[in-house]
Structures are given as structure tokens and as C-alpha cells.
Scaffold this active site. Structure first.
Site, PDB file in Angstrom:
ATOM      1  N   ASP A 127       5.757  21.207 -29.446  1.00 51.96           N
ATOM      2  CA  ASP A 127       5.103  21.098 -30.744  1.00 51.96           C
ATOM      3  C   ASP A 127       6.147  20.580 -31.745  1.00 51.96           C
ATOM      4  O   ASP A 127       7.334  20.454 -31.429  1.00 51.96           O
ATOM      5  CB  ASP A 127       4.506  22.452 -31.174  1.00 51.96           C
ATOM      6  CG  ASP A 127       3.304  22.269 -32.100  1.00 51.96           C
ATOM      7  OD1 ASP A 127       3.265  21.278 -32.864  1.00 51.96           O
ATOM      8  OD2 ASP A 127       2.397  23.119 -32.084  1.00 51.96           O
ATOM      9  N   GLU A 166      -2.501  25.405 -40.181  1.00 51.28           N
ATOM     10  CA  GLU A 166      -1.490  26.315 -39.659  1.00 51.28           C
ATOM     11  C   GLU A 166      -0.469  26.682 -40.744  1.00 51.28           C
ATOM     12  O   GLU A 166      -0.260  25.935 -41.670  1.00 51.28           O
ATOM     13  CB  GLU A 166      -0.773  25.656 -38.476  1.00 51.28           C
ATOM     14  CG  GLU A 166      -0.186  24.306 -38.824  1.00 51.28           C
ATOM     15  CD  GLU A 166       0.437  23.605 -37.641  1.00 51.28           C
ATOM     16  OE1 GLU A 166       1.053  24.271 -36.816  1.00 51.28           O
ATOM     17  OE2 GLU A 166       0.313  22.379 -37.565  1.00 51.28           O
TER      18      GLU A 166
END
Ligand SMILES: *[C@@H]1O[C@H](CO)[C@@H](O)[C@H](O)[C@H]1NC(C)=O
Ligand SMILES: *[C@@H]1O[C@H](CO)[C@@H](O)[C@H](O)[C@H]1NC(C)=O
Ligand SMILES: *[C@@H]1O[C@H](CO)[C@@H](O)[C@H](O)[C@H]1NC(C)=O
Length: 633
Positions: free
Chosen positions: A313, A519
Site C-alpha cells: 500500500d 481512510e
């Protein structure tokens, strides 16, 4: 060989010399890896055999477009570029501008010694959501409600076309998280709290990548050509199970639960030929997934036989240490040895390249690990035809936001709505609403706000508010399109009760909810809708018959209001095609959606999922009332 010396040879010798030259020339010119007739394994082996360490590490390096130039691509042999959330060539850039940007960078990659094409990736998680004028589909939380795998497949295919329309061959989707706690700010990226629904929704993968050929081997990635994209199952594994829903934190469950709740959708994804898997920021029982060799290499690669590549990520390896980036050499070592093949490096990619090079040269990281990573990356690039067609196809630009895709999104919106309450008004249920009445009220913060109805990951990473972000239909606009021309539609964001009472409205539609988030910023401990939503509900529903439409990325606190509301609809984050909401409110189509999440009464019940012993929901998992369509009422 000079002309003078050539003259010294006899004619037959001359012929021999010429033949030798010819043979040597074609030998040098024929590169096995560039020949699509060669078997995949032969091409990979041939190319790897020609690559230096520098070229191999370049393949493992994914940089952000802001730092990418054709010269950088060439100098560092960069294997991949990404757009982070909201990272675009220019505000409201056209498809052509995207294509030009991607092609420029590709030319840089192709100008290297071996001419290995780069792969450009982007978060296209509910349609091609960073791009102006793209079709924005409902977020996954709504799509889970549809229980319609074939719909998901069609959405995947449409998304692939729109992504390709901008010259991009790789989407970081689908998110196959099983969100077990709605306090998590990414819960809307999850199809359901139930892994079986998440598994069924992996049918988006053959939509994105194409149908697997019959003879394909389990675990081998598949991407079906220029109208398809490489997909990415994320985030491996347990991202939706973190304690109290805290983003990127710790999933505390035993191995059996990890396998039975969070792993099943990976089995499906791999079976369907998923090209890549992204690792989760989260930890499992205290161990960072980005450093988890047992699960990334031992389980995903060795046991499940996944043959595509594993990607980190965004700054995922930096966050192996706490604080992030505090011991970067260790992060590189732990991440690469865990089995991550491509590293997403939005900032200092030269530091990564230097660190990794040093560690390979000093045998901290074995060359076999580098070869595994590069072989996987090249496998995906070969399989998807990137060597044969590295440049974007400009004839696809008209696919972006085309009418057919918008109709599909509208269908998805219709099927994603859940009717939670439908009280009677004069012995008839309030819904479907009458189209032809003298005057109706539309109220609420979310009635006329395209940004709100699209949610996070739309144009910007955290989403935006207002109607200027992109092209679409707000719920207010959709209502106006749907009612009889004689029906007067009055819109007021937050009217006072007395005005509502005295204005002679036949009924009201109140649209309220959460504001966009993504997020890191989206976690919530209270799960309330924003002010003045609660007072709008009270003022309007206390004065006139009303339906409340909730725009949210997850179940939110509703218990205090339900008794005072005549009808209640969960619309989740429907995206640009708000017309789908009006289609169902007014009965052109019936309500069919069933909750794919448990609707809690109060946050102190959380986490609470279907099957739990303390299960006491406001609306249970699988709940949803239906209505008949009554066209032309
Ligand atoms: C970085 O981590 C490694 C491995 O844990 C350790 O040996 C080293 O001392 C650390 N370096 C620093 C500067 O903390
Ligand atoms: C990137 O990291 C290197 C160390 O490898 C350092 O010398 C350089 O200053 C860093 N660049 C930036 C822009 O932070
Ligand atoms: C709920 O939490 C959010 C963020 O977690 C905060 O911004 C908001 O003010 C809180 N609302 C209430 C009513 O406490």
C-alpha cells in the site's frame, strides 16, 4: 571491417562473410522476450536473463505521477507509476490529457535498453473516480445490497473501459475487505460484513480483467487485452477486522477466524485470475501485514499458488516501523523478505532503490527474492499484452462517462437502495410516492449535493462537497425529472417546522447523512449524521408526511428518529446517477435491496455482526421491505 580489406576476399568468401553478418545481425535483432509466439515462461526467462540488478529493482519500484517524468522513467528503469487519490494531470483533465500523460511516461520507459513497458495504476474503486466526467458507481457498501454478481461483472467491464479510456491499464480494485465494524472509515469500501456476499461480489474481477480462458491454470493472472485492466484484490488480509474499526490497526482473531472470515474472498479472486494483490496496512495479532512472511509468501504465494504480483500500500513499508519511516532499511528488508514484489513509493523512491540495492549486494536480501518479484511483475505485463500494446488506444476516449455506463450505474443505484420503513398514510404505504400532487418539499443537506452523494474517493481522496466536482444528477434534480410537470417542488435545506406545517405540502423527502471521508479521516466513534440533519428530520417529519433518505457509507445512528419518520430509505453512497434514487422512490421500479450489514441501535453495541450472541439490531442483516413498481402513477 573496412572496404579495402573486403576487396581482398574471393567471391565465395565474400558470400560467407555476408551470410555471417546477416546471421549475427538477425540473432542480435531477434529478442525472444519480444516475440508473442514464445511461451510465457520462455519470454520471462529470456528477459530476466538480460536484466541487470538496477533494471530489476526498477521494475519493483512504483512512483507517484507527480515525481514521474520520461527522463526519470528512463534513468531509474521505473516499472510502474500511480495516481494517488486526487492526483490528476490537471483539474478536470480530459481523457485525451490523461492519455497523453500516460503515453509520455510510457515513451520514457520504452526508451530504455530493454524497452520494458511500465504499468500505470490508479484507484478506480467505484468507477474511474479520480477522473472528471467518469461514471461514478455506488460504493461497495451499496453494491453488496444488490446481491447481484452479474451486475458487478458489468460494472467491472464498464469501469475497465473508462480506465482504459484514460490510457490506464491497472486498477487498484476490488476491495474485498469484510468490514466487521462500521466505525471503520473504509467500511463503505466493503461489500458486506458477511464474507459470502463479499465472495459473490468478486464477480467484478472477470468484469475488470475479462473471462478466464477455459484452459487457464489456477493462480495464473489473466487480463483479456486492451479493453480490460489488471485488477487488485485488497487489502491482504484482515483489513476489515481491526479492533473498534480503527483504520490500519490490529485485527485480533485466531487463525481459524482469519481463514473463515477474511480469507475466503481471496480464494475466489485467485480462482478468477486476479493479477495483483495489495497488502493491508493493518496488523494481525500485533504483526504488521507488510512484514508478514508467513501469510504473504507462505500462504498467498505458496499455499494458494498465487502467481501474479503482490503490491504494497501507499508508504506501506514505511509504516512497518512506529513511527513510520523511523528505520527505513529495516522496512525495506522486512517488506521485501515478507514477499512484497512491487513497492508503492509516493515520495523518496531513490532512497528505496539505494537501500534495496545495498541489501542485495550485501546478501541481506537474496537475489532469488528479487527474481521472484520481477518474474511476477513481468508475468502480469506479458499476460496483459503490455509488451505488444504499450501505448494507450486513443479510440477509447469516448468510453469515459458514456450514457450506457450511466444507465448501468443508475440500475445499480436502484438495486442498492434498502427500504427500512414504509408507514401507512390514509391506509396506503407512503412509498412509492405519488408523482402528481400539488406541492412537495425536498429538504436536507444531502438533497442537492453531488459531492455528498458520491462520498470519499471521488475526484479527491477524501471526496468533495457541492455540485461542481463532476457531471451527474443530484437527488433533487432526479426528483424534479420524475414528478409530474404540474407538481411544484420546493427545495429548502433546513426549513423551520412552522413553515413546513403551513405550506400545504402533500409530503416531504428529507435527504440527510454523512459528509465525505476516506481512510484515516473517516473513522468515527459516534456514527452520527451531520447537523442540521437531525433537526431537519424533526422539523419536517413532525409537520408533514415524510420519507427520509440516508446518504452514508455505513449504518448510522437512526434509532432516535425512526418512530417519527413515515418512511426510511438507506441509499448509501450512490454516486453520480442520483436518478436511480427517484426511479425507486416514485415507483418506476420496486425496492428490492436487502441489508448486507447489520443496522445497530446504538454504537455501544458495536461490533455486532449477524450471528453474534448479543445480536439486537435496529434492522437485522438481510432486512429490506419491497414495493411493486407502478409505472405512470
Ligand atoms: C533498524 O532495525 C534493525 C532490525 O531490527 C536493527 O538491527 C537496527 O539496529 C535498527 N536501526 C536503527 C537505527 O534503529
Ligand atoms: C531521499 O533519500 C536519500 C537517501 O537515500 C536522501 O539523500 C535524499 O535527500 C532524500 N530526498 C528527499 C527529497 O527527501
Ligand atoms: C462524531 O465524531 C466525529 C469524528 O469522529 C466528530 O467530528 C463529530 O463532531 C462527532 N459528533 C458528535 C455529535 O459528537
Amino acid at each position: 571491417m573496412g572496404v579495402d580489406r573486403m576487396r581482398m576476399f574471393s567471391k565465395p568468401t565474400m558470400l560467407l562473410v555476408v551470410l555471417c553478418f546477416w546471421a549475427a545481425f538477425t540473432e542480435a535483432d531477434y529478442l525472444k522476450y519480444k516475440d508473442p509466439k514464445q511461451p510465457l515462461g520462455v519470454r520471462i526467462k529470456d528477459l530476466m536473463g538480460r536484466m541487470t540488478l538496477e533494471e530489476k529493482i526498477g521494475q519493483m519500484t512504483q512512483i507517484e505521477r507527480k515525481l514521474a517524468t520520461p527522463d526519470i522513467m528512463k534513468k531509474y528503469f521505473i516499472g510502474s507509476v500511480l495516481s494517488g487519490g486526487g492526483s490528476v494531470p490537471a483539474p478536470k483533465a480530459s481523457a485525451e490529457a490523461w492519455v497523453n500523460m500516460v503515453n509520455d511516461l510510457q515513451k520514457g520507459a520504452l526508451s530504455t535498453r530493454l524497452g520494458i513497458p511500465m504499468i500505470y495504476g490508479i484507484d478506480a474503486i467505484h468507477g474511474h473516480n479520480n477522473v472528471y466526467k467518469a461514471t461514478i458507481f455506488p460504493h461497495n457498501v451499496g453494491l453488496g445490497v444488490t446481491r447481484d454478481p452479474q451486475l458487478l461483472k458489468r460494472i467491472g467491464a464498464a469501469t475497465a473501459l473508462e480506465v482504459r479510456a484514460t490510457g490506464i491499464p491497472y486498477a487498484f480494485a476490488p476491495c474485498i475487505a469484510v468490514c466487521r465494524d462500521p466505525r471503520w472509515g473504509r467500511c463503505y469500501e466493503s461489500y458486506s460484513e458477511d464474507h459470502k456476499i463479499v465472495q459473490a461480489m468478486t464477480e467484478i474481477i472477470p468484469g475488470l480483467q475479462g473471462d478466464l480462458p477455459a484452459k487457464s491454470r489456477n493462480g495464473v493472472p489473466f487480463v483479456g487485452g486492451k479493453t480490460k485492466v489488471a485488477a487488485c484484490a485488497k487489502h491482504f488480509v484482515g483489513d476489515g477486522g481491526t479492533v473498534r474499526g480503527i483504520d490500519e490497526s490490529n485485527t485480533v482473531i485466531d487463525y481459524k477466524e482469519l481463514l473463515s472470515i477474511h480469507m475466503p474472498a481471496y480464494f475466489d479472486s485467485i480462482r478468477k485470475g486476479i493479477a495483483t494483490v495489495m497488502v493491508s496496512y493493518s496488523s494481525w495479532n500485533g504483526r504488521k501485514m507488510h512484514a508478514n512472511h508467513d501469510l504473504v509468501t507462505g500462504f498467498l504465494k505458496n499455499k494458494l499458488k498465487f502467481r501474479g504480483f503482490v503490491i504494497s500500500d501507499w508508504q506501506g513499508i514505511d509504516r512497518i516501523t512506529d513511527p513510520p519511516h523511523s528505520n527505513y532499511s529495516y522496512s525495506v528488508q522486512a517488506g521485501i523478505l515478507a514477499g512484497i514484489d512491487m513497492i508503492m513509493l509516493p515520495e523518496n523512491f531513490t532512497e528505496f532503490i539505494d537501500d534495496l540495492t545495498f541489501q542485495v549486494k550485501n546478501n541481506v536480501i537474496p537475489m532469488s527474492r528479487i527474481d521472484d518479484a520481477v518474474g511476477r511483475i513481468l508475468r502480469v505485463k506479458f499476460v496483459m499484452g503490455l509488451f505488444e500494446d504499450p501505448m494507450a488506444d486513443p479510440s477509447l476516449v469516448n468510453q469515459l462517462g458514456n450514457q450506457e455506463h450511466r444507465e448501468l450505474a443508475r440500475e445499480a443505484v436502484r438495486k442498492s437502495l434498502v427500504l427500512l420503513k414504509n408507514g401507512k398514510v390514509a391506509s396506503q404505504p407512503l412509498l412509492p410516492l405519488l408523482k402528481k400532487v400539488p406541492k412537495i418539499l425536498v429538504a436536507g443537506t444531502h438533497a442537492d449535493n453531488l459531492g455528498y452523494q458520491c462520498g470519499g474517493w471521488t475526484i479527491e481522496w477524501q471526496g468533495v462537497q457541492g455540485n461542481d466536482l463532476t457531471v451527474g444528477t443530484t437527488i433533487l434534480g432526479a426528483i424534479k425529472n420524475t414528478v409530474d410537470p404540474s407538481t411544484q417542488v420546493v427545495y429548502m435545506d433546513n426549513p423551520d417546522a412552522n413553515f413546513v406545517k403551513t405550506s400545504g405540502f402533500s409530503y416531504a423527502i428529507v435527504v440527510v447523512g454523512e459528509v465525505p471521508y476516506a481512510e484515516m479521516y473517516g473513522d468515527s466513534t459516534n456514527l452520527t449524521i451531520i447537523e442540521p440533519g437531525p433537526s431537519t428530520i424533526r422539523n419536517v417529519c413532525g409537520a408533514v408526511k415524510c420519507v427520509v433518505v440516508v446518504i452514508s457509507g455505513r449504518p448510522v445512528v437512526m434509532e432516535p428518529y425512526v418512530a417519527g419518520i413515515d418512511a426510511l430509505v438507506a441509499a448509501w453512497l450512490p454516486g453520480t446517477e442520483g436518478q436511480g434514487v427517484a426511479d425507486v422512490l416514485f415507483g418506476n421500479y420496486g425496492f428490492t435491496g436487502k441489508l448486507a450489514r447489520t443496522w445497530f441501535k446504538s454504537v455501544d453495541q458495536l461490533p455486532m455482526n449477524v450471528g453474534d450472541s448479543h445480536y439486537d439490531p435496529l434492522f437485522p442483516f438481510d432486512y429490506g421491505l419491497t414495493t411493486e413498481s407502478r409505472k405512470g402513477n
